[in-house]
Design an enzyme around this catalytic site. Sequence first.
Site, PDB file in Angstrom:
ATOM      1  N   GLU A 131     -28.297  19.985   5.621  1.00 16.43           N
ATOM      2  CA  GLU A 131     -29.159  20.004   6.799  1.00 16.43           C
ATOM      3  C   GLU A 131     -29.564  18.580   7.150  1.00 16.43           C
ATOM      4  O   GLU A 131     -29.405  17.667   6.332  1.00 16.43           O
ATOM      5  CB  GLU A 131     -30.391  20.871   6.535  1.00 16.43           C
ATOM      6  CG  GLU A 131     -30.059  22.319   6.256  1.00 16.43           C
ATOM      7  CD  GLU A 131     -31.300  23.183   6.067  1.00 16.43           C
ATOM      8  OE1 GLU A 131     -32.417  22.643   6.202  1.00 16.43           O
ATOM      9  OE2 GLU A 131     -31.139  24.384   5.793  1.00 16.43           O
ATOM     10  N   PRO A 132     -30.087  18.360   8.356  1.00 16.97           N
ATOM     11  CA  PRO A 132     -30.493  16.999   8.753  1.00 16.97           C
ATOM     12  C   PRO A 132     -31.440  16.343   7.752  1.00 16.97           C
ATOM     13  O   PRO A 132     -31.379  15.129   7.529  1.00 16.97           O
ATOM     14  CB  PRO A 132     -31.173  17.216  10.111  1.00 16.97           C
ATOM     15  CG  PRO A 132     -30.477  18.419  10.673  1.00 16.97           C
ATOM     16  CD  PRO A 132     -30.205  19.299   9.492  1.00 16.97           C
ATOM     17  N   GLY A 135     -29.691  16.779   2.456  1.00 17.19           N
ATOM     18  CA  GLY A 135     -28.319  16.503   2.064  1.00 17.19           C
ATOM     19  C   GLY A 135     -28.227  16.592   0.549  1.00 17.19           C
ATOM     20  O   GLY A 135     -28.043  17.663  -0.029  1.00 17.19           O
ATOM     21  N   SER A 136     -28.406  15.445  -0.110  1.00 14.09           N
ATOM     22  CA  SER A 136     -28.439  15.442  -1.570  1.00 14.09           C
ATOM     23  C   SER A 136     -29.646  16.213  -2.087  1.00 14.09           C
ATOM     24  O   SER A 136     -29.603  16.840  -3.147  1.00 14.09           O
ATOM     25  CB  SER A 136     -28.488  14.000  -2.088  1.00 14.09           C
ATOM     26  OG  SER A 136     -27.352  13.275  -1.673  1.00 14.09           O
ATOM     27  N   THR A 164     -17.843  21.200   7.810  1.00 17.88           N
ATOM     28  CA  THR A 164     -16.417  21.186   8.122  1.00 17.88           C
ATOM     29  C   THR A 164     -16.057  22.517   8.781  1.00 17.88           C
ATOM     30  O   THR A 164     -16.356  23.581   8.241  1.00 17.88           O
ATOM     31  CB  THR A 164     -15.578  20.990   6.843  1.00 17.88           C
ATOM     32  OG1 THR A 164     -15.904  19.730   6.259  1.00 17.88           O
ATOM     33  CG2 THR A 164     -14.094  21.028   7.159  1.00 17.88           C
ATOM     34  N   GLN A 304       1.346 -14.511  -7.577  1.00 12.11           N
ATOM     35  CA  GLN A 304       0.481 -13.816  -8.510  1.00 12.11           C
ATOM     36  C   GLN A 304      -0.731 -13.209  -7.821  1.00 12.11           C
ATOM     37  O   GLN A 304      -1.217 -12.143  -8.228  1.00 12.11           O
ATOM     38  CB  GLN A 304       0.007 -14.780  -9.610  1.00 12.11           C
ATOM     39  CG  GLN A 304       1.064 -15.094 -10.647  1.00 12.11           C
ATOM     40  CD  GLN A 304       0.493 -15.866 -11.821  1.00 12.11           C
ATOM     41  OE1 GLN A 304      -0.678 -16.224 -11.821  1.00 12.11           O
ATOM     42  NE2 GLN A 304       1.332 -16.125 -12.818  1.00 12.11           N
ATOM     43  N   GLN A 362      -5.713  -5.880   2.750  1.00 10.10           N
ATOM     44  CA  GLN A 362      -5.653  -7.320   2.498  1.00 10.10           C
ATOM     45  C   GLN A 362      -4.217  -7.783   2.261  1.00 10.10           C
ATOM     46  O   GLN A 362      -3.795  -8.836   2.760  1.00 10.10           O
ATOM     47  CB  GLN A 362      -6.521  -7.666   1.285  1.00 10.10           C
ATOM     48  CG  GLN A 362      -6.717  -9.155   1.056  1.00 10.10           C
ATOM     49  CD  GLN A 362      -7.568  -9.803   2.149  1.00 10.10           C
ATOM     50  OE1 GLN A 362      -8.357  -9.110   2.797  1.00 10.10           O
ATOM     51  NE2 GLN A 362      -7.402 -11.094   2.357  1.00 10.10           N
ATOM     52  N   ILE A 363      -3.454  -7.019   1.510  1.00 11.67           N
ATOM     53  CA  ILE A 363      -2.073  -7.398   1.222  1.00 11.67           C
ATOM     54  C   ILE A 363      -1.233  -7.406   2.496  1.00 11.67           C
ATOM     55  O   ILE A 363      -0.366  -8.267   2.686  1.00 11.67           O
ATOM     56  CB  ILE A 363      -1.471  -6.455   0.161  1.00 11.67           C
ATOM     57  CG1 ILE A 363      -2.107  -6.738  -1.207  1.00 11.67           C
ATOM     58  CG2 ILE A 363       0.046  -6.601   0.082  1.00 11.67           C
ATOM     59  CD1 ILE A 363      -1.740  -5.735  -2.283  1.00 11.67           C
ATOM     60  N   GLU A 389     -19.955  15.728  -1.032  1.00 15.59           N
ATOM     61  CA  GLU A 389     -20.105  16.443  -2.300  1.00 15.59           C
ATOM     62  C   GLU A 389     -20.787  15.577  -3.361  1.00 15.59           C
ATOM     63  O   GLU A 389     -20.399  15.550  -4.522  1.00 15.59           O
ATOM     64  CB  GLU A 389     -18.767  16.973  -2.820  1.00 15.59           C
ATOM     65  CG  GLU A 389     -18.971  18.034  -3.870  1.00 15.59           C
ATOM     66  CD  GLU A 389     -17.830  19.044  -3.957  1.00 15.59           C
ATOM     67  OE1 GLU A 389     -17.765  19.747  -4.963  1.00 15.59           O
ATOM     68  OE2 GLU A 389     -17.045  19.135  -3.010  1.00 15.59           O
TER      69      GLU A 389
END
Length: 409
Positions: A131-132, A135-136, A164, A304, A362-363, A389
């Site tokens: 809910e607004p 949550g946790s 969802t 490297q 980044q790579i 979750e």
Amino acid sequence: MAEFTMELNDDQKQVRDWIHGFAADVIRPAAAEWDEREETPWPVIQEAAKVGIYSLDFYAQQFFDPTGLGIPMAMEELFWGDAGIALSIVGTGLAAIGVVANGTEEQIGTWIPQMYGTPDDVKVAAFCSSEPDAGSDVGSMRTRAVYDQAKDEWVLNGTKTWATNGGIANVHIVVAVVDPELGTKGHASFIVPPNTPGLSQGQKFKKHGIRASHTAEVVLEDVRIPGSCLLGGKEKLDERLARARERARSGGGERVKNAAMATFEASRPAVGAMAVGTARAAYEVALEYAKTRTQFGRPIIDNQGVAFQLADMRTQIDAARLLVWRASWMAAAGRPFTSAEGSMSKLFASEAAKKVTAQAVQILGGNGFTREYPVERMHRDSAIYTIFEGTSEIQRLVIARTLSDMPIR
């Protein structure tokens, strides 16, 4: 009880390869389009239904794998394809699990088929808990369910968020407060049938990642549902509430672990497996790019600075998978998470996914920052794993409390 092993058997390998093929051939080619559209990928869900992946039978078969590795294996492969589309495919499963875990045989037989529909007319379901302002902190839940004894109906009022498939679902499973004085022990779950008056979709969220998965508020205004839509039935609820009231009157008695928290703890390895899938996908793109991208006359993997990043990425992915598999095996074997192994797996895997996808961007350099390459989307998607979750902070709190047996705040 199956012994712990790091080697999949032949049947598991066959299932893994089948899911991977679907992810490679159907999910991944559609990923960029549905991410841009920010819409539910109904055609992909229908394809998953036609081959048997979008069905309760498929998830039941994986869930009852005695090694415990069926679900994490399936989640990793689907989310390797694309996190947003995969969540659209597996999102109904959370609501279905809620019914299977708490419902009567009649409720299971009546409502599970309506959640999935048929391959020609697919449906989805939604699990509505957050809910607004809750949550946790599930103890702050405000959505109320009041029993109308004269009509044998429950009346639901409140607003759910972060759901969802919320609002577009054929069936909604709603967690509500039936006795505010009992805190989290006074919660119950309800089935809201299709086209029930009073249920509507609120705000649809435009998200940073997993944009192919529909996430919205669900508003309940005097929603009346039959008494038979209380999961588990009223007699079972009354007995549970009576026990909770008695414990409250006697000063609480022995410490009782919250049932909802126990359920989340058991399901967290599956979320960890999702994170592993996304991380592995980004790593594979970065590895191939590093082997083929030439700068200063040689592939960039010869440097490297790049090679060591890839080594770290692969190490984190493998370590995350091992934690997920350990927790999944323990859950299947009925072994208690005495060190919060479920939360450990989810915490490490979700943090690893964020790091690995960031390193992949980044790579790839400037290319990684564009939508021409999938690592940009994977990096956005990975952020959700440290949030839903149970945030990473909540996971650390659960682990610390479990290790110390203290009410750490």
